[in-house]
Scaffold this active site. Structure first.
Site, PDB file in Angstrom:
ATOM      1  CG  HIS A  49     -21.679 -34.580   6.237  1.00  0.00           C
ATOM      2  ND1 HIS A  49     -21.810 -35.761   6.235  1.00  0.00           N
ATOM      3  CD2 HIS A  49     -23.510 -34.178   6.454  1.00  0.00           C
ATOM      4  CE1 HIS A  49     -22.676 -36.837   6.076  1.00  0.00           C
ATOM      5  NE2 HIS A  49     -23.479 -36.493   5.665  1.00  0.00           N
TER       6      HIS A  49
ATOM      7  CG  HIS B  33     -37.504 -19.772   8.368  1.00  0.00           C
ATOM      8  ND1 HIS B  33     -36.916 -18.592   9.630  1.00  0.00           N
ATOM      9  CD2 HIS B  33     -38.410 -20.044   9.309  1.00  0.00           C
ATOM     10  CE1 HIS B  33     -37.587 -18.656  10.877  1.00  0.00           C
ATOM     11  NE2 HIS B  33     -38.439 -19.976  10.929  1.00  0.00           N
TER      12      HIS B  33
END
Length: 214
Positions: A151, A142
């Protein structure tokens, strides 16, 4: 994002094959590959026709297709960014790519050209910047903020409220604990456990290292 437009895949390497699979499984019509190192007409091992840069605007104008960036990102490589910026400058738009097996909360925000690969999980309130990659099986909890051209490699785990700056790289299996900030362009090596903020441009190169190698 319009799903009725055909998609041109940029690049024909390993990451391109993964992106192609995700697009096809999601019901997109991928009609060709554009890669300057391939001969036009070559199937490129992907079962698709190949177009060169010069012919693409004529055959597929920017308003008539979407692009998918099949060029991956490794530390110190800028080809993914360079290609995206060049094609955007020609007026092309990029599809966000989400593999059907990925789990993404309804409040997640995906930037243009962001890519979420098979088995990845992205939880409530997370944000992915333009052209960020969340690779196979990575977990983003979250409130995480993932910058542009980042990446997140396969199997990496980002606990809640982690921030990764633009052009960051988080290696396979790395674990970032709750609330840490990874500065722009920093590189986190495979398997590293990050318990404190990492400055921009720094590197943690081994799982056991707690030193920052500039």
């Amino acid at each position: 994002m319009r799903r009725d437009l055909p998609i041109i895949l940029l690049g024909a390497g390993g990451h391109a094959g993964v992106v192609l699979d995700a697009l096809r499984l999601s019901g997109f019509d991928v009609v060709g590959v554009c890669d300057p190192v391939l001969t036009p007409g070559d199937a490129a091992g992907l079962g698709l026709p190949v177009f060169d840069d010069a012919s693409l605007p004529t055959r597929f104008p920017a308003e008539a297709c979407l692009l998918a960036n099949g060029v991956g990102k490794m530390p110190d490589q800028t080809r993914r960014r360079d290609l995206a910026e060049r094609m955007a400058g020609l007026g092309y738009s990029f599809a966000a790519v989400v593999h059907p097996s990925a789990v993404i909360a309804g409040t997640v925000r995906l930037g243009d050209g962001a890519q979420v690969m098979a088995g990845a999980i992205i939880q409530n309130g997370a944000e992915l910047g333009d052209h960020a990659i969340v690779n196979t099986g990575a977990r983003i909890d979250h409130g995480c903020k993932i910058g542009r051209y980042v990446h997140i490699c396969p199997g990496a785990i980002l606990s809640g409220d982690v921030v990764v700056g633009d052009d960051g790289f988080v290696g396979a299996g790395a674990v970032l604990v709750n609330g840490v900030t990874i500065g722009a362009g920093a590189v986190i090596g495979a398997g590293a456990v990050i318990t404190a903020d990492v400055p921009a441009g720094a590197r943690i190169v081994t799982p056991s290292s707690r030193d920052l190698a500039k």
